[in-house]
Motif scaffolding. Structure first.
Motif, PDB file in Angstrom:
ATOM      1  N   PRO A  51       0.982  -1.491   0.260  1.00 21.20           N
ATOM      2  CA  PRO A  51       0.499   0.403  -0.001  1.00 21.20           C
ATOM      3  C   PRO A  51       1.099   1.434  -0.227  1.00 21.20           C
ATOM      4  N   LEU A  52       0.379   2.535  -0.675  1.00 22.70           N
ATOM      5  CA  LEU A  52       1.366   3.485  -0.527  1.00 22.70           C
ATOM      6  C   LEU A  52       0.713   4.467  -0.147  1.00 22.70           C
ATOM      7  N   ASN A  53       0.441   5.673   0.042  1.00 25.99           N
ATOM      8  CA  ASN A  53      -0.108   7.608   0.818  1.00 25.99           C
ATOM      9  C   ASN A  53      -0.681   7.589  -0.340  1.00 25.99           C
ATOM     10  N   TYR A  54      -1.941   7.917  -1.001  1.00 31.00           N
ATOM     11  CA  TYR A  54      -2.349   9.063  -1.304  1.00 31.00           C
ATOM     12  C   TYR A  54      -1.581  10.239  -1.433  1.00 31.00           C
ATOM     13  N   THR A  55      -1.186  10.642  -2.270  1.00 30.55           N
ATOM     14  CA  THR A  55      -0.243  12.324  -2.840  1.00 30.55           C
ATOM     15  C   THR A  55      -1.098  12.862  -3.522  1.00 30.55           C
ATOM     16  N   PHE A  56      -0.418  14.356  -3.437  1.00 27.33           N
ATOM     17  CA  PHE A  56      -0.130  15.440  -4.658  1.00 27.33           C
ATOM     18  C   PHE A  56       0.624  15.443  -5.097  1.00 27.33           C
ATOM     19  N   VAL A  57       0.815  15.808  -6.506  1.00 25.80           N
ATOM     20  CA  VAL A  57       2.254  15.525  -7.300  1.00 25.80           C
ATOM     21  C   VAL A  57       2.584  17.448  -7.804  1.00 25.80           C
ATOM     22  N   GLY A  58       3.847  17.558  -7.666  1.00 30.01           N
ATOM     23  CA  GLY A  58       4.219  19.225  -7.914  1.00 30.01           C
ATOM     24  C   GLY A  58       5.594  18.616  -8.738  1.00 30.01           C
ATOM     25  N   ASP A  59       6.266  19.977  -8.626  1.00 32.06           N
ATOM     26  CA  ASP A  59       7.526  19.611 -10.365  1.00 32.06           C
ATOM     27  C   ASP A  59       8.949  19.634  -9.218  1.00 32.06           C
ATOM     28  N   GLU A  60      10.016  19.738  -9.260  1.00 34.68           N
ATOM     29  CA  GLU A  60      11.012  19.960  -8.554  1.00 34.68           C
ATOM     30  C   GLU A  60      11.175  21.354  -7.486  1.00 34.68           C
ATOM     31  N   ALA A  61       9.868  22.338  -6.834  1.00 40.90           N
ATOM     32  CA  ALA A  61       9.895  23.501  -6.261  1.00 40.90           C
ATOM     33  C   ALA A  61       9.779  22.730  -5.263  1.00 40.90           C
ATOM     34  N   PHE A  62       9.109  21.487  -5.087  1.00 42.13           N
ATOM     35  CA  PHE A  62       8.102  21.060  -3.785  1.00 42.13           C
ATOM     36  C   PHE A  62       9.081  20.093  -3.498  1.00 42.13           C
ATOM     37  N   GLY A  63       9.324  19.757  -1.998  1.00 38.41           N
ATOM     38  CA  GLY A  63      10.237  18.422  -0.714  1.00 38.41           C
ATOM     39  C   GLY A  63       8.656  17.204  -1.389  1.00 38.41           C
ATOM     40  N   LEU A  64       9.793  16.005  -1.300  1.00 37.71           N
ATOM     41  CA  LEU A  64       9.405  15.084  -1.126  1.00 37.71           C
ATOM     42  C   LEU A  64       9.395  14.832  -0.090  1.00 37.71           C
ATOM     43  N   SER A  65       7.365  14.118   0.448  1.00 35.45           N
ATOM     44  CA  SER A  65       7.017  13.888   1.777  1.00 35.45           C
ATOM     45  C   SER A  65       6.257  12.754   1.317  1.00 35.45           C
ATOM     46  N   GLU A  66       5.478  12.347   2.343  1.00 28.69           N
ATOM     47  CA  GLU A  66       4.651  11.240   2.127  1.00 28.69           C
ATOM     48  C   GLU A  66       3.370  11.680   1.434  1.00 28.69           C
ATOM     49  N   ASN A  67       2.458  12.913   1.798  1.00 24.54           N
ATOM     50  CA  ASN A  67       1.423  13.319   0.684  1.00 24.54           C
ATOM     51  C   ASN A  67       2.162  14.335  -0.240  1.00 24.54           C
ATOM     52  N   MET A  68       3.527  13.947  -0.823  1.00 27.71           N
ATOM     53  CA  MET A  68       4.132  15.427  -2.153  1.00 27.71           C
ATOM     54  C   MET A  68       4.909  14.191  -2.993  1.00 27.71           C
ATOM     55  N   MET A  69       4.150  14.307  -3.802  1.00 25.36           N
ATOM     56  CA  MET A  69       4.856  13.783  -5.482  1.00 25.36           C
ATOM     57  C   MET A  69       5.916  14.112  -5.995  1.00 25.36           C
ATOM     58  N   ARG A  70       7.311  13.988  -6.030  1.00 20.31           N
ATOM     59  CA  ARG A  70       8.344  15.235  -7.212  1.00 20.31           C
ATOM     60  C   ARG A  70       8.696  14.449  -7.813  1.00 20.31           C
ATOM     61  N   PRO A  71       9.415  14.886  -9.172  1.00 22.10           N
ATOM     62  CA  PRO A  71      10.319  13.790  -9.660  1.00 22.10           C
ATOM     63  C   PRO A  71      11.762  13.827  -9.564  1.00 22.10           C
ATOM     64  N   TYR A  72      12.351  12.758 -10.022  1.00 24.16           N
ATOM     65  CA  TYR A  72      14.041  12.737 -10.134  1.00 24.16           C
ATOM     66  C   TYR A  72      14.354  13.806 -10.186  1.00 24.16           C
ATOM     67  N   ALA A  73      15.659  14.203  -9.190  1.00 21.18           N
ATOM     68  CA  ALA A  73      16.384  15.604 -10.147  1.00 21.18           C
ATOM     69  C   ALA A  73      17.404  14.301 -10.789  1.00 21.18           C
ATOM     70  N   GLY A  74      17.942  15.110 -11.424  1.00 24.27           N
ATOM     71  CA  GLY A  74      18.997  15.691 -12.768  1.00 24.27           C
ATOM     72  C   GLY A  74      19.104  15.348 -14.120  1.00 24.27           C
ATOM     73  N   LYS A  75      19.383  15.766 -14.599  1.00 30.03           N
ATOM     74  CA  LYS A  75      20.015  15.366 -15.975  1.00 30.03           C
ATOM     75  C   LYS A  75      19.730  13.973 -16.996  1.00 30.03           C
ATOM     76  N   TYR A  76      20.852  13.263 -16.359  1.00 28.84           N
ATOM     77  CA  TYR A  76      21.115  11.855 -16.167  1.00 28.84           C
ATOM     78  C   TYR A  76      20.630  10.617 -15.802  1.00 28.84           C
ATOM     79  N   LEU A  77      19.815  10.566 -16.151  1.00 29.09           N
ATOM     80  CA  LEU A  77      18.223   9.623 -15.355  1.00 29.09           C
ATOM     81  C   LEU A  77      18.566   8.334 -15.587  1.00 29.09           C
ATOM     82  N   ASP A  78      18.274   6.630 -15.010  1.00 32.97           N
ATOM     83  CA  ASP A  78      18.435   6.066 -15.691  1.00 32.97           C
ATOM     84  C   ASP A  78      16.612   5.243 -16.358  1.00 32.97           C
ATOM     85  N   LEU A  79      16.074   4.748 -17.137  1.00 36.81           N
ATOM     86  CA  LEU A  79      15.235   4.730 -17.916  1.00 36.81           C
ATOM     87  C   LEU A  79      13.814   4.473 -16.994  1.00 36.81           C
TER      88      LEU A  79
END
Length: 305
Positions: free
Chosen positions: A168-196
């Protein structure tokens, strides 16, 4: 004493001002009302729209409403357990007197910030208006009522739900890189050279997050007063933005907003909660990343990164 201005005319003046972006001086010819009178009418009407229609157009979500919003994101954007997309929009204003650089933002103009969340049908679910233009989205969010309710656990967020065959995973809001990762906030991985798999996750999150960008676009194009700097006081500007958000939801609910998504949705089985322990925020993001690569994959995702 002369006759008072009828409520219908006061509403018409306000809607014309918000919808066309005209100046108050234009009402001297079209409505035979002085600029000062028109300004007062618009301000009072915007306040009434917010006070009387907020509970109707932007109600406090219940658990059932949150689940319905999450179901909409799953159907329309293929993102599970999503409570809404969150972002900030800078509303351009004329430099307020004696405020220094408080309202001067990184885009090099003066503004107040509209921080908002929306559902997949481009309806606002939360709005916070009036933050300084110089403030970042993360700072505004930490000081907002939404963040306080999340921390106090008074937002009626449903209990964690299982995603695919994973825990089970928490229900979360989705935002951009400006928001911090937390239990109820999901943001993208940072960086340019990322795995697939991380690139795929960022793309899938972007599909859900773009709902708030589309909502801001619809808002500004419907209420064209937002296309130019607001030549009013800061408090008056806040009333204008709040009224526009209320009227945005009112019109979309009146005219209809549901649409039928034409893309095939893969791996959307509703599996009951097994009572497994809830993971940390970073682990939850990794779990979603793996889910998007396997049972939650969509056919075109690797072609969009």
């Amino acid at each position: 004493m002369r006759k008072s201005i009828a409520p219908a005319e006061r509403l018409a003046i306000t809607l014309r001002y918000l919808g066309t972006g005209c100046s108050f001086e234009d009402f001297e010819l079209s409505y035979h009302r002085g600029a000062t009178t028109a300004r007062k009418i618009v301000q009072e009407t915007c306040q009434l729209i917010w006070n009387y229609l907020k509970a109707v157009c932007i109600p406090e979500p219940t658990q059932d409403m949150w689940k319905e919003i999450a179901s909409g994101f799953l159907q329309n954007t293929n993102f599970p357990n999503c409570l809404g997309a969150i972002d900030g929009k800078h509303i351009r204003i004329i430099h307020p007197f004696d405020t220094g650089s408080l309202y001067f933002n990184y885009k090099k103009f003066f503004s107040i910030v509209l921080l908002a969340t929306c559902d997949s049908n481009l309806l606002f679910t939360f709005v916070d208006v009036g933050a300084y233009g110089k403030a970042s989205d993360s700072t505004i969010f930490r000081e907002s009522e939404l963040c306080n309710k999340i921390h106090r656990n008074t937002l009626n967020i449903p209990s964690p739900r299982q995603v695919g065959n994973r825990q089970p995973l928490n229900y979360t809001f989705v935002g951009d890189e400006a928001f911090g990762l937390s239990e109820n906030m999901m943001r993208p991985y940072a960086g340019k050279y990322l795995d697939l798999d991380k690139k795929v996750f960022n793309y899938r999150l972007s599909r859900a997050r773009r709902c708030i960008e589309c909502t801001f676009g619809v808002l500004a194009n419907k209420w064209r007063i937002l296309h130019r700097p607001l030549n009013t006081s800061v408090h008056f500007s806040e009333d204008i933005v709040k009224a526009c958000c209320i009227l945005h939801n009112f019109i979309r609910k009146r005219d209809g907003f549901n649409f039928r998504h034409t893309l095939k949705i893969v791996g959307l089985e509703n599996i009951q909660n097994t009572g497994w322990p809830v993971t940390r925020a970073s682990t939850a993001r990794d779990t979603l990343k793996d889910y998007f690569m396997y049972e939650g994959a969509i056919p075109w995702q690797e072609n969009r990164i």
